[in-house]
Design a protein around this motif. Structure first.
Motif, PDB file in Angstrom:
ATOM      1  N   GLN A 326       0.848  -1.190   0.000  1.00 49.44           N
ATOM      2  CA  GLN A 326       0.000   0.000   0.000  1.00 49.44           C
ATOM      3  C   GLN A 326       0.887   1.246   0.000  1.00 49.44           C
ATOM      4  O   GLN A 326       1.996   1.225   0.542  1.00 49.44           O
ATOM      5  CB  GLN A 326      -0.918   0.020   1.223  1.00 49.44           C
ATOM      6  N   PHE A 327       0.368   2.317  -0.610  1.00 50.60           N
ATOM      7  CA  PHE A 327       1.100   3.582  -0.667  1.00 50.60           C
ATOM      8  C   PHE A 327       0.220   4.735  -0.198  1.00 50.60           C
ATOM      9  O   PHE A 327      -0.963   4.807  -0.553  1.00 50.60           O
ATOM     10  CB  PHE A 327       1.573   3.882  -2.096  1.00 50.60           C
ATOM     11  N   VAL A 328       0.824   5.634   0.588  1.00 51.32           N
ATOM     12  CA  VAL A 328       0.175   6.882   0.982  1.00 51.32           C
ATOM     13  C   VAL A 328       1.134   8.012   0.629  1.00 51.32           C
ATOM     14  O   VAL A 328       2.289   8.017   1.077  1.00 51.32           O
ATOM     15  CB  VAL A 328      -0.134   6.912   2.489  1.00 51.32           C
ATOM     16  N   GLY A 333       3.241  19.520  -6.391  1.00 55.94           N
ATOM     17  CA  GLY A 333       4.397  19.954  -7.165  1.00 55.94           C
ATOM     18  C   GLY A 333       4.095  20.032  -8.633  1.00 55.94           C
ATOM     19  O   GLY A 333       3.061  20.570  -9.050  1.00 55.94           O
ATOM     20  N   GLU A 334       4.957  19.433  -9.432  1.00 58.22           N
ATOM     21  CA  GLU A 334       4.867  19.572 -10.874  1.00 58.22           C
ATOM     22  C   GLU A 334       3.811  18.642 -11.466  1.00 58.22           C
ATOM     23  O   GLU A 334       3.646  17.502 -11.030  1.00 58.22           O
ATOM     24  CB  GLU A 334       6.231  19.277 -11.503  1.00 58.22           C
ATOM     25  N   ALA A 335       3.120  19.146 -12.482  1.00 60.21           N
ATOM     26  CA  ALA A 335       2.047  18.390 -13.129  1.00 60.21           C
ATOM     27  C   ALA A 335       2.543  17.073 -13.707  1.00 60.21           C
ATOM     28  O   ALA A 335       1.809  16.078 -13.725  1.00 60.21           O
ATOM     29  CB  ALA A 335       1.396  19.247 -14.216  1.00 60.21           C
ATOM     30  N   ARG A 336       3.797  17.047 -14.177  1.00 55.00           N
ATOM     31  CA  ARG A 336       4.323  15.828 -14.797  1.00 55.00           C
ATOM     32  C   ARG A 336       4.451  14.689 -13.786  1.00 55.00           C
ATOM     33  O   ARG A 336       4.563  13.529 -14.172  1.00 55.00           O
ATOM     34  CB  ARG A 336       5.668  16.099 -15.453  1.00 55.00           C
ATOM     35  N   TYR A 337       4.448  15.005 -12.506  1.00 54.74           N
ATOM     36  CA  TYR A 337       4.468  13.967 -11.475  1.00 54.74           C
ATOM     37  C   TYR A 337       3.078  13.753 -10.870  1.00 54.74           C
ATOM     38  O   TYR A 337       2.704  12.628 -10.528  1.00 54.74           O
ATOM     39  CB  TYR A 337       5.466  14.338 -10.366  1.00 54.74           C
ATOM     40  N   GLU A 338       2.328  14.819 -10.735  1.00 58.20           N
ATOM     41  CA  GLU A 338       0.985  14.688 -10.168  1.00 58.20           C
ATOM     42  C   GLU A 338       0.094  13.823 -11.056  1.00 58.20           C
ATOM     43  O   GLU A 338      -0.672  12.993 -10.552  1.00 58.20           O
ATOM     44  CB  GLU A 338       0.352  16.061  -9.968  1.00 58.20           C
ATOM     45  N   ALA A 339       0.197  13.991 -12.381  1.00 61.99           N
ATOM     46  CA  ALA A 339      -0.691  13.275 -13.301  1.00 61.99           C
ATOM     47  C   ALA A 339      -0.543  11.757 -13.211  1.00 61.99           C
ATOM     48  O   ALA A 339      -1.548  11.042 -13.040  1.00 61.99           O
ATOM     49  CB  ALA A 339      -0.464  13.764 -14.734  1.00 61.99           C
ATOM     50  N   PRO A 340       0.670  11.180 -13.317  1.00 58.67           N
ATOM     51  CA  PRO A 340       0.770   9.713 -13.213  1.00 58.67           C
ATOM     52  C   PRO A 340       0.412   9.191 -11.819  1.00 58.67           C
ATOM     53  O   PRO A 340      -0.090   8.066 -11.701  1.00 58.67           O
ATOM     54  CB  PRO A 340       2.237   9.430 -13.559  1.00 58.67           C
ATOM     55  N   LEU A 341       0.642   9.990 -10.784  1.00 62.92           N
ATOM     56  CA  LEU A 341       0.258   9.560  -9.438  1.00 62.92           C
ATOM     57  C   LEU A 341      -1.267   9.521  -9.297  1.00 62.92           C
ATOM     58  O   LEU A 341      -1.820   8.609  -8.680  1.00 62.92           O
ATOM     59  CB  LEU A 341       0.871  10.490  -8.386  1.00 62.92           C
ATOM     60  N   LYS A 342      -1.941  10.492  -9.881  1.00 59.00           N
ATOM     61  CA  LYS A 342      -3.408  10.477  -9.882  1.00 59.00           C
ATOM     62  C   LYS A 342      -3.926   9.229 -10.595  1.00 59.00           C
ATOM     63  O   LYS A 342      -4.887   8.584 -10.147  1.00 59.00           O
ATOM     64  CB  LYS A 342      -3.956  11.733 -10.573  1.00 59.00           C
ATOM     65  N   GLN A 343      -3.285   8.896 -11.703  1.00 58.86           N
ATOM     66  CA  GLN A 343      -3.701   7.729 -12.473  1.00 58.86           C
ATOM     67  C   GLN A 343      -3.518   6.444 -11.664  1.00 58.86           C
ATOM     68  O   GLN A 343      -4.401   5.572 -11.646  1.00 58.86           O
ATOM     69  CB  GLN A 343      -2.913   7.660 -13.778  1.00 58.86           C
ATOM     70  N   LEU A 344      -2.391   6.334 -10.983  1.00 54.31           N
ATOM     71  CA  LEU A 344      -2.146   5.150 -10.142  1.00 54.31           C
ATOM     72  C   LEU A 344      -3.163   5.062  -9.015  1.00 54.31           C
ATOM     73  O   LEU A 344      -3.653   3.972  -8.682  1.00 54.31           O
ATOM     74  CB  LEU A 344      -0.723   5.195  -9.573  1.00 54.31           C
ATOM     75  N   SER A 353      -3.279   5.959  -1.780  1.00 54.16           N
ATOM     76  CA  SER A 353      -3.934   7.227  -1.465  1.00 54.16           C
ATOM     77  C   SER A 353      -2.993   8.367  -1.835  1.00 54.16           C
ATOM     78  O   SER A 353      -1.814   8.354  -1.478  1.00 54.16           O
ATOM     79  CB  SER A 353      -4.268   7.304   0.025  1.00 54.16           C
ATOM     80  N   LEU A 354      -3.504   9.346  -2.563  1.00 53.40           N
ATOM     81  CA  LEU A 354      -2.746  10.531  -2.945  1.00 53.40           C
ATOM     82  C   LEU A 354      -3.489  11.765  -2.457  1.00 53.40           C
ATOM     83  O   LEU A 354      -4.639  11.990  -2.810  1.00 53.40           O
ATOM     84  CB  LEU A 354      -2.580  10.595  -4.468  1.00 53.40           C
TER      85      LEU A 354
END
Length: 487
Positions: A326-328, A333-344, A353-354
């Motif tokens: 599990q990940f929390v 920060g930067e959109a290039r990192y937020e976007a794939p984390l949202k997808q995961l 959880s993000l």
């Protein structure tokens, strides 16, 4: 009592974007405990002024610098021993949100003017020119926002001693040559060995060139910044001043970060009684809508930027999620990192959880409820989160750089009596994954895991020990200044 002016652009809990705010609160407090009269100078941000008025602030001085009307307000943050001064200049500091950027995440266009004025006020206070009865024997400057204070004080021989602390050398405070001219700085300062940096103005060079002593926030980082890899173009200057350069590891506020009494936690625990740590994990899983599971819960708290190794983390997460980890994550920060984390997070709703943004209470609950804390930073001057996690019995996995290397000791390299986490040396995702795998293997062995937790919770991370090193440095500067004035 020796008077010390401590100048900073952030102060917890009034304004915080990173570890500087925590240090600027905890270190002055610890120095007061050693008998220093520490007074902190901070820009008059709206939230800080509002809190000051609520605490009963008093305006002690009013003057004009160029086109700007400036007031100095004196107050005290409740529960602290140090005096706080606020530089009230509405045209420069009365702005919403982040102290350095607008709501779109862009630097304020006049940051150089804002912190040049802040530096002038700091120098005025230091030199007894602000109309106050109090003057310091030492001035402690922090990061580029205070870099011009030593410059303004340099022409005066009978000045206070100056110490300059680098919290993150990646941020120079660099501006065009036109800004140098607009600020009206003397042309004599436009030299490669003073404020000029590859054709631009560098605020931080003022601190590095004109201070009596330079410190960084860990011994490891003090060594690293003298190399081209970590020196950000200033390694030559720092090597030339290596005799004045010292690495002093940051501490943490053990009153705020204490799993036995933390008001942000529903359940409390201590080193020899960890039963409630498991209950903190369940509570966190429920709060963040994760499956309640005994499997490993890994966490990350920090800015979602390249420095923090977020790209490496994103690369290894799918495999670990497939293996029922599990990940929390908490940060922005930067959109290039937020976007794939949202997808995961969308793909693995019960396991990941993000939370974008920052929530101090949630940060405490994540630290207590996690099993493994991840800090894969490409570079990390000191880092505080790994020390928070160690104190809370959460085992860190870190990149072996800067303060992370100074505080986290891997069973592969350290005696079992001090091993408290896992490190990786190669700057890539494969090395990170290998370190996480070793942590997961240890997690499955209750006895070895319990030993790591015990070692981490047993260490002293308080400022009391670190403040003694600053005390030694302060005394050395005072003796040198006394001798200089006699000569």
């Amino acid at each position: 009592m020796i008077p010390v002016l401590f100048v900073t652009s952030e102060l917890y809990p009034l304004v915080k974007t990173g570890g500087l705010a925590d240090v600027s609160s905890s270190l002055p407090e610890a120095l007061c405990g050693l008998g220093y009269d520490v007074q902190v100078l901070l820009p008059g941000y709206p939230d800080a002024l509002a809190a000051a008025r609520k605490a009963g602030s008093r305006r002690k001085a009013q003057f004009r610098i160029g086109q700007y009307e400036v007031s100095l307000w004196q107050t005290r943050v409740p529960g602290t021993a140090f005096t706080l001064w606020l530089v009230d200049c509405p045209l420069l500091f009365d702005r919403p949100g982040n102290p350095y950027q607008n709501e779109e995440g862009q630097d304020w266009w006049d940051n150089a003017h804002r912190f040049e004025l802040f530096g002038r006020v700091g120098a005025m206070m230091a030199m007894g020119e602000a109309g106050l009865s109090w003057t310091p024997d030492l001035v402690h400057c922090n990061d580029w926002q205070t870099g011009l204070i030593p410059v303004f004080m340099a022409p005066v021989s009978r000045r206070p001693g100056i110490i300059f602390t680098i919290h993150n050398l990646a941020y120079h405070g660099v501006f065009p040559h036109q800004t140098f001219q607009d600020l009206g700085l003397p042309e004599s300062l436009w030299r490669w060995d003073q404020l000029e940096f590859h054709g631009q103005l560098s605020f931080i060079k003022g601190g590095l060139v004109f201070s009596d002593r330079i410190t960084t926030v860990s011994p490891g980082y003090a060594r690293e910044i003298q190399t081209p890899e970590f020196g950000h173009g200033l390694d030559g200057l720092l090597r030339s001043r290596q005799e004045a350069l010292t690495g002093i590891l940051n501490g943490i506020d053990v009153r705020v970060w204490n799993p036995q009494e933390d008001p942000e936690l529903t359940f409390h625990y201590r080193r020899n009684h960890l039963k409630n740590k498991a209950r903190c994990k369940v509570s966190l899983q429920q709060e963040l809508c994760l499956d309640v599971s005994d499997g490993p819960l890994l966490s990350f708290i920090g800015r979602l930027v390249e420095q923090k190794g977020v790209d490496w983390l994103i690369s290894v997460m799918p495999e670990l999620l497939e293996r029922h980890c599990q990940f929390v994550l908490l940060g922005s920060g930067e959109a290039r990192y937020e976007a794939p984390l949202k997808q995961l997070a969308q793909q693995w709703p019960g396991q990941m959880s993000l939370t974008l943004g920052y929530d101090e209470g949630l940060a405490h609950r994540i630290t207590a409820g996690s099993d493994i804390f991840l800090m894969p930073s490409r570079f990390e001057p000191c880092g505080l989160n790994q020390m928070y996690s160690l104190r809370y019995g959460t085992v860190p996995v870190v990149h072996a750089v800067g303060g992370l290397s100074d505080t986290v000791h891997d069973p592969q390299d350290a005696d079992t009596s001090v091993a408290n986490g896992f490190r990786f040396s190669e700057a890539n995702e494969q090395s990170l994954l290998a370190a996480i795998n070793r942590a997961l293997e240890s997690y499955s062995n209750r006895q070895s895991w319990r030993r790591l937790q015990d070692n981490g919770m047993a260490a002293d991370y308080s400022w009391q020990q670190r403040a003694q090193s600053y005390d030694d440095l302060y005394q050395a500067i005072l003796k040198e200044r006394e001798q200089h004035q006699l000569d």
